[in-house]
Design an enzyme around this catalytic site. Structure first.
Site, PDB file in Angstrom:
ATOM      1  N   SER A  10      12.791  -3.687  -2.217  1.00 49.10           N
ATOM      2  CA  SER A  10      13.495  -2.493  -1.746  1.00 49.10           C
ATOM      3  C   SER A  10      14.260  -2.830  -0.480  1.00 49.10           C
ATOM      4  O   SER A  10      13.884  -3.744   0.265  1.00 49.10           O
ATOM      5  CB  SER A  10      12.497  -1.370  -1.456  1.00 49.10           C
ATOM      6  OG  SER A  10      13.124  -0.260  -0.832  1.00 49.10           O
TER       7      SER A  10
ATOM      8  N   TYR B  86       4.632   1.289   2.392  1.00 48.02           N
ATOM      9  CA  TYR B  86       5.634   0.947   1.384  1.00 48.02           C
ATOM     10  C   TYR B  86       6.558  -0.182   1.858  1.00 48.02           C
ATOM     11  O   TYR B  86       6.730  -1.193   1.167  1.00 48.02           O
ATOM     12  CB  TYR B  86       6.461   2.190   1.035  1.00 48.02           C
ATOM     13  CG  TYR B  86       7.457   1.963  -0.081  1.00 48.02           C
ATOM     14  CD1 TYR B  86       7.050   1.998  -1.401  1.00 48.02           C
ATOM     15  CD2 TYR B  86       8.802   1.727   0.196  1.00 48.02           C
ATOM     16  CE1 TYR B  86       7.957   1.797  -2.434  1.00 48.02           C
ATOM     17  CE2 TYR B  86       9.712   1.521  -0.829  1.00 48.02           C
ATOM     18  CZ  TYR B  86       9.284   1.551  -2.135  1.00 48.02           C
ATOM     19  OH  TYR B  86      10.180   1.340  -3.156  1.00 48.02           O
TER      20      TYR B  86
END
Length: 266
Positions: free
Chosen positions: A140, A154
């Site tokens: 990401s 995350y």
């Protein structure tokens, strides 16, 4: 290429399903895994009708530490050889570190960090031995940015995936195995529906900041074929990545802190 087979985790929707469609279009057979069997079967039927590529469905819950080994065993029992691996399965929790059930944190670490490591270790030796392989770790843009509060683990998990992919890319040089970390920014998938942040992020960021799962998948496919160790789709996302790298830590943390505050106010 019709004899090549790629395993895709988290293939039931979003970027995983988009990658399945791209690889089927390019002549790959598929092994699709996730927890939701009906969605996987529907995708398998779609790629067969559209591209004539076989798609084997094997359900698995990668939150179980034993799942990667069982998955590889199930693939071998079907007489299939894995020429490519896409570690895509993932989710996030946005309620804050202290407000999230520790079991959810354990599941995040297992699904998004430990399972990709295990599957890569189980499947990469065969790729090296055969002189051909493709591995995409879906990371990401968050992995390039300072971590944010709320979805506290995350970003760090995605940073790990990026670094691990770079290390594997270095080890795989000259073997015929390509390794790429795919680092999308905001992408139109059900990811934000699952973690309950769809309305907030949609209101916080304009449409031009969002990309489609199909675009992200095609960028990932092309980067892996070119044997690029990392790719971030989208000019805006690359500007943000560069800013995060160039800004002092205090300024970068303030920038992502402002992001979190905007979401909290919505």
């Amino acid at each position: 290429m019709s004899n090549r087979t790629i395993l895709i985790t988290g293939a039931s929707a979003g970027i995983g399903a988009a990658l399945a469609r791209v690889y089927a279009e390019k002549g790959w057979d598929l092994i699709l895994t996730a927890r939701r069997e009906p969605a996987l079967k529907a995708l398998a039927e779609e790629v067969w009708k559209t591209h004539g590529q076989a798609a084997t469905v094997i359900t698995a819950d990668l939150a179980d530490p034993a799942a990667p080994a069982r998955l590889v065993e199930a693939i071998a029992e079907r007489g299939l050889t894995v020429d490519g691996l896409i570690n895509n399965a993932g989710f996030s929790r946005t309620d804050g570190f202290l407000s999230t059930d520790p079991a959810a944190h354990d599941a995040m670490l297992q699904v998004m960090l430990l399972a990709p490591v295990a599957l890569s270790r189980l499947l990469m030796p065969g790729m090296v031995q055969r002189g051909f392989g493709r591995i995409i770790n879906v990371a990401s843009l968050a992995g390039h940015m300072p971590a944010t509060g709320g979805d506290t683990l995350y970003g760090p998990i995605k940073s790990f995936l990026i670094k691990a992919s770079q290390g594997l890319w270095l080890e795989a040089r000259g073997t015929g195995v390509h390794v790429t970390a795919l680092c999308p920014g905001y992408t139109l998938t059900e990811f934000h529906d699952v973690n309950g942040s769809r309305e907030e992020v949609s209101a916080a960021y304009p449409a031009w900041m969002w990309q489609t799962a199909e675009h992200v998948a095609r960028v990932g496919y092309e980067a892996c074929e070119a044997n690029r160790p990392q790719v971030t789709p989208g000019a805006v996302n690359n500007v943000m990545k560069a800013l995060a790298r160039l800004l002092p830590n205090s300024a970068a943390l303030k920038m992502v802190g402002g992001h979190a505050e905007r979401l909290d106010r919505l």
